[in-house]
Design a protein around this motif. Structure first.
Motif, short mmCIF file in Angstrom:
data_model
loop_
_atom_site.label_atom_id
_atom_site.label_comp_id
_atom_site.label_asym_id
_atom_site.label_seq_id
_atom_site.Cartn_x
_atom_site.Cartn_y
_atom_site.Cartn_z
N LYS A 100 0.82 -1.21 0.00
CA LYS A 100 0.00 0.00 0.00
C LYS A 100 0.86 1.26 0.00
CE LYS A 100 -3.97 -2.14 2.26
NZ LYS A 100 -4.90 -2.09 3.42
N GLN A 101 2.18 1.07 0.04
CA GLN A 101 3.09 2.21 0.07
C GLN A 101 3.38 2.72 -1.33
OE1 GLN A 101 6.33 0.40 2.54
NE2 GLN A 101 6.00 2.21 3.81
N TRP A 102 3.47 4.05 -1.44
CA TRP A 102 3.79 4.70 -2.71
C TRP A 102 5.17 5.32 -2.64
CZ3 TRP A 102 1.23 4.75 -7.30
CH2 TRP A 102 -0.08 4.26 -7.30
N VAL A 103 5.88 5.25 -3.76
CA VAL A 103 7.14 5.97 -3.92
C VAL A 103 7.02 6.83 -5.18
CG1 VAL A 103 9.62 5.82 -4.33
CG2 VAL A 103 8.52 4.20 -2.77
N THR A 104 7.23 8.13 -5.03
CA THR A 104 7.15 9.07 -6.14
C THR A 104 8.55 9.58 -6.47
OG1 THR A 104 4.93 9.78 -5.47
CG2 THR A 104 6.16 11.26 -6.94
N SER B 291 9.18 -3.81 -7.36
CA SER B 291 9.00 -5.12 -6.74
C SER B 291 8.66 -5.00 -5.26
CB SER B 291 10.25 -5.98 -6.93
OG SER B 291 11.33 -5.49 -6.18
N HIS B 292 8.77 -3.78 -4.71
CA HIS B 292 8.48 -3.55 -3.29
C HIS B 292 7.31 -2.59 -3.06
CE1 HIS B 292 12.17 -5.51 -1.75
NE2 HIS B 292 12.78 -4.99 -2.80
N PHE B 293 7.14 -1.61 -3.97
CA PHE B 293 6.20 -0.52 -3.72
C PHE B 293 5.38 -0.19 -4.96
CE2 PHE B 293 10.38 0.43 -1.70
CZ PHE B 293 10.04 0.19 -0.37
N HIS C 114 6.25 8.23 -0.15
CA HIS C 114 7.68 8.48 0.01
C HIS C 114 8.14 9.16 -1.28
CE1 HIS C 114 7.78 5.75 3.47
NE2 HIS C 114 6.97 4.97 2.77
N PHE C 115 9.09 10.05 -1.17
CA PHE C 115 9.57 10.78 -2.35
C PHE C 115 11.06 10.55 -2.53
CE2 PHE C 115 5.59 12.84 -1.64
CZ PHE C 115 5.17 13.26 -2.89
N VAL C 116 11.45 10.27 -3.77
CA VAL C 116 12.86 10.11 -4.13
C VAL C 116 13.18 11.16 -5.18
CG1 VAL C 116 14.61 8.55 -5.06
CG2 VAL C 116 12.72 7.62 -3.71
N LYS D 230 20.22 1.21 -0.26
CA LYS D 230 20.10 2.11 0.89
C LYS D 230 18.72 2.75 0.94
CE LYS D 230 24.47 1.60 2.09
NZ LYS D 230 24.85 0.78 3.27
N SER D 231 18.18 3.12 -0.21
CA SER D 231 16.87 3.77 -0.25
C SER D 231 15.76 2.83 0.18
CB SER D 231 16.59 4.28 -1.67
OG SER D 231 17.55 5.20 -2.10
N ILE D 232 15.76 1.63 -0.37
CA ILE D 232 14.71 0.65 -0.04
C ILE D 232 14.79 0.24 1.42
CG2 ILE D 232 13.91 -1.71 -0.50
CD1 ILE D 232 14.69 -1.17 -3.48
N ASN D 233 16.00 0.02 1.92
CA ASN D 233 16.16 -0.33 3.33
C ASN D 233 15.67 0.80 4.24
OD1 ASN D 233 17.21 -2.83 2.72
ND2 ASN D 233 19.35 -2.26 3.07
N PHE D 234 15.91 2.02 3.82
CA PHE D 234 15.46 3.18 4.59
C PHE D 234 13.94 3.21 4.69
CE2 PHE D 234 14.13 7.72 4.56
CZ PHE D 234 14.65 8.11 5.80
N ILE D 235 13.27 3.04 3.56
CA ILE D 235 11.80 3.06 3.54
C ILE D 235 11.25 1.89 4.35
CG2 ILE D 235 9.75 2.87 2.09
CD1 ILE D 235 11.38 4.27 -0.13
#
Length: 261
Positions: free
Chosen positions: A13-17, A38-40, A87-89, A251-256
């Motif tokens: 249910k998590q979004w990454v923009t 594959s995660h978000f 989440h924003f990248v 690092k980004s995926i582990n952080f989220i």
């Protein structure tokens, strides 16, 4: 509305923009897309005038490009897609837009991952901007852009990043480039606010150790912002997601993922 694309996950249910920088497009995230989706759930954007977000005739006549206006473009897409928060990248100038969005709409931003973050303009970068302002209507914008790209990313191992951004910038029109360049007039007070004000949103700064223009200010910033972390990537320049994608992605995926544990 901005051009966008969505990649939905079966269960998350998590979004990454993803928000690209000036002169780029959503295509610069090609080394992130497969692993992140594959995660978000993923939202990719082309900022106005970039990629497939071509300005309409009405928009092309407007001169009111501000960070608030461009930030609102992103909010408009979130609203249309019924994405309450994400989440924003971001990379480079995209990090300024994400931080501005967090300032204006903090409940929409679950976390910020800032690659090659721009939070202060040093003497060299301010000189570059002044030269750009002087010559923007005289010198072909691609010459200016290539110069900026070389100053920001000067080393041999930065070549792929330089080429990628120059290739994307060629899709911009001269008038569009000038509109974006005028944003530099409001950048200094905005960045000062961002450095001074702790936003209290989980923030991960991923910077290349060779990002000579922007790394020093981020090192100082994370000392004073309680929810900010810094990862410095060795043998890497400004565009960390292109130069060191595996480390950036991990690092980004582990952080989220860590935020939800």
């Amino acid at each position: 509305m901005l051009h966008y694309s969505i990649h939905r996950h079966n269960s998350s249910k998590q979004w990454v923009t993803f928000v690209h920088g000036a002169g780029g497009s959503s295509s610069i995230w090609f080394k992130q897309l497969r692993i992140f989706k594959s995660h978000f759930n993923i939202l990719l954007l082309d900022l106005r005038g970039h990629g497939r977000s071509k300005p309409s005739l009405k928009d092309s006549l407007k001169t009111d490009y501000t960070f608030d206006v461009i930030t609102q473009d992103i909010v408009e897409v979130l609203d249309y897609c019924k994405i309450k928060s994400s989440h924003f990248v971001g990379i480079s100038l995209g990090t300024i837009l994400i931080r501005n969005l967090a300032e204006k709409h903090p409940k929409r931003v679950e976390s910020m991952i800032m690659g090659g973050a721009v939070m202060k303009m040093n003497v060299r970068s301010r000189f570059l901007m002044r030269m750009g302002v002087i010559f923007k209507s005289v010198v072909p914008y691609m010459m200016l852009y290539k110069l900026f790209a070389f100053v920001i990313m000067p080393r041999k191992n930065h070549k792929a990043s330089r080429n990628l951004f120059v290739r994307e910038a060629k899709k911009l029109y001269q008038k569009e480039f000038i509109k974006w360049f005028k944003l530099t007039s409001e950048i200094k007070p905005l960045l000062r606010l961002f450095r001074q004000k702790d936003i209290h949103i989980p923030s991960l700064y991923i910077m290349g150790e060779q990002d000579h223009l922007f790394l020093p200010s981020i090192e100082k910033l994370v000392q004073h912002h309680q929810m900010a972390q810094l990862i410095v990537v060795r043998k890497c320049g400004h565009v960390v997601n292109v130069e060191q994608p595996q480390e950036f992605n991990l690092k980004s995926i582990n952080f989220i993922k860590g935020l939800s544990n």
